[in-house]
Design a protein around this motif. Structure first.
Motif: not given
Length: 283
Positions: A204-205, A209
């Motif tokens: 998810e991160q 990004q």
């Protein structure tokens, strides 16, 4: 950019800081200002008799009452001095407001802007410039309105940072554009360049990004805040009218490769991260 002209729309601007200084110069206590702002904000929205009655309920002194009524009827900054004595606080606020108007002229949008002391904004947290944008005929509600507040973030436990905020009525803007014949028919649907699809919550991160980097490169990008299966996320992408999906799946975990799916043709490519970002920078 939507085609509205100064003959169609106007930004009406005043200053809560200036109004506070003027009311204080007339002898109105600070603790009465919040309730008085809410009444003054209604001046253009209710009948004159109702406004006068509400104002009389807040101001018992008839001389002050008449001066406030005269003050709220002025049409230019220069005419205020004939009603209220010029104090240092008023002069400071006046200079700020004149600077704002000078900057608007410099930006080439001065024709859209005018002083209107009746723009008060009913909420107590405004401390500086306040504004509302209206259609010229006054048939519609405000398209948008807002202003400066110096203490709001601090009052909610945040840092003492000044800010300017506004709220906008997209429905009012749509009505105005339709009336002026400026709304294309049919209205263009939203088109998204990239929809990011992480197939594992651990990615998810990475999806965030990628979306941020695409946006900084000038592309529209989005993703679902709730990780789900590929089929469901592709439905989200289709609903968002996305052109491409960037899928973060086994290929990314194993080889560092994206799967780029063209949603119109269904074709897929599997560039490496470097290859993908190089193509983005070149396009």
């Amino acid at each position: 950019s939507v085609g509205l002209k100064p003959s169609d729309i106007a930004a009406k601007i005043s200053s809560r800081k200036m109004l506070a200084a003027l009311l204080a110069a007339l002898g109105i206590p600070c603790d009465k200002l919040s309730s008085l702002y809410a009444i003054l904000d209604k001046k253009a929205k209710i009948p004159v008799e109702a406004f006068t009655e509400m104002l009389s309920g807040q101001i018992a002194d008839q001389d002050i009452l008449q001066k406030v009524r005269r003050l709220m009827s002025v049409e230019s900054l220069d005419s205020i001095g004939s009603i209220v004595p010029i104090t240092p606080e008023f002069q400071s606020a006046l200079d700020e407001l004149k600077t704002v108007f000078a900057l608007l002229e410099t930006m080439g949008i001065g024709d859209y802007c005018r002083f209107d002391i009746g723009i008060v904004r009913g909420l107590a947290y405004y401390t500086g410039m306040v504004f509302e944008v209206h259609d010229i005929t006054g048939d519609l509600r405000a398209v948008c309105g807002g202003g400066r507040y110096d203490n709001l973030l601090r009052d909610f436990g945040g840092p003492a940072v000044s800010a300017v905020g506004m709220g906008m009525g997209d429905c009012v803007l749509e009505i105005l554009l339709r009336e002026k014949g400026l709304l294309p028919e049919p209205i263009a649907t939203r088109c998204l360049d990239y929809f990011i699809v992480p197939l594992d919550s651990a990615l998810e991160q990475t999806a965030i990004q990628i979306a941020a980097r695409l946006r900084l490169a000038g592309y529209s990008a989005d993703f679902s805040y709730k990780t789900s299966g590929l089929a469901k996320q592709l439905k989200f992408a289709t609903a968002a009218n996305a052109r491409f999906c960037v899928i973060l799946g086994d290929e990314f975990a194993r080889d560092g490769r994206f799967v780029i799916k063209d949603l119109s043709s269904g074709q897929q490519t599997t560039p490496t991260c470097d290859e993908f970002w190089t193509s983005i920078e070149r396009s």
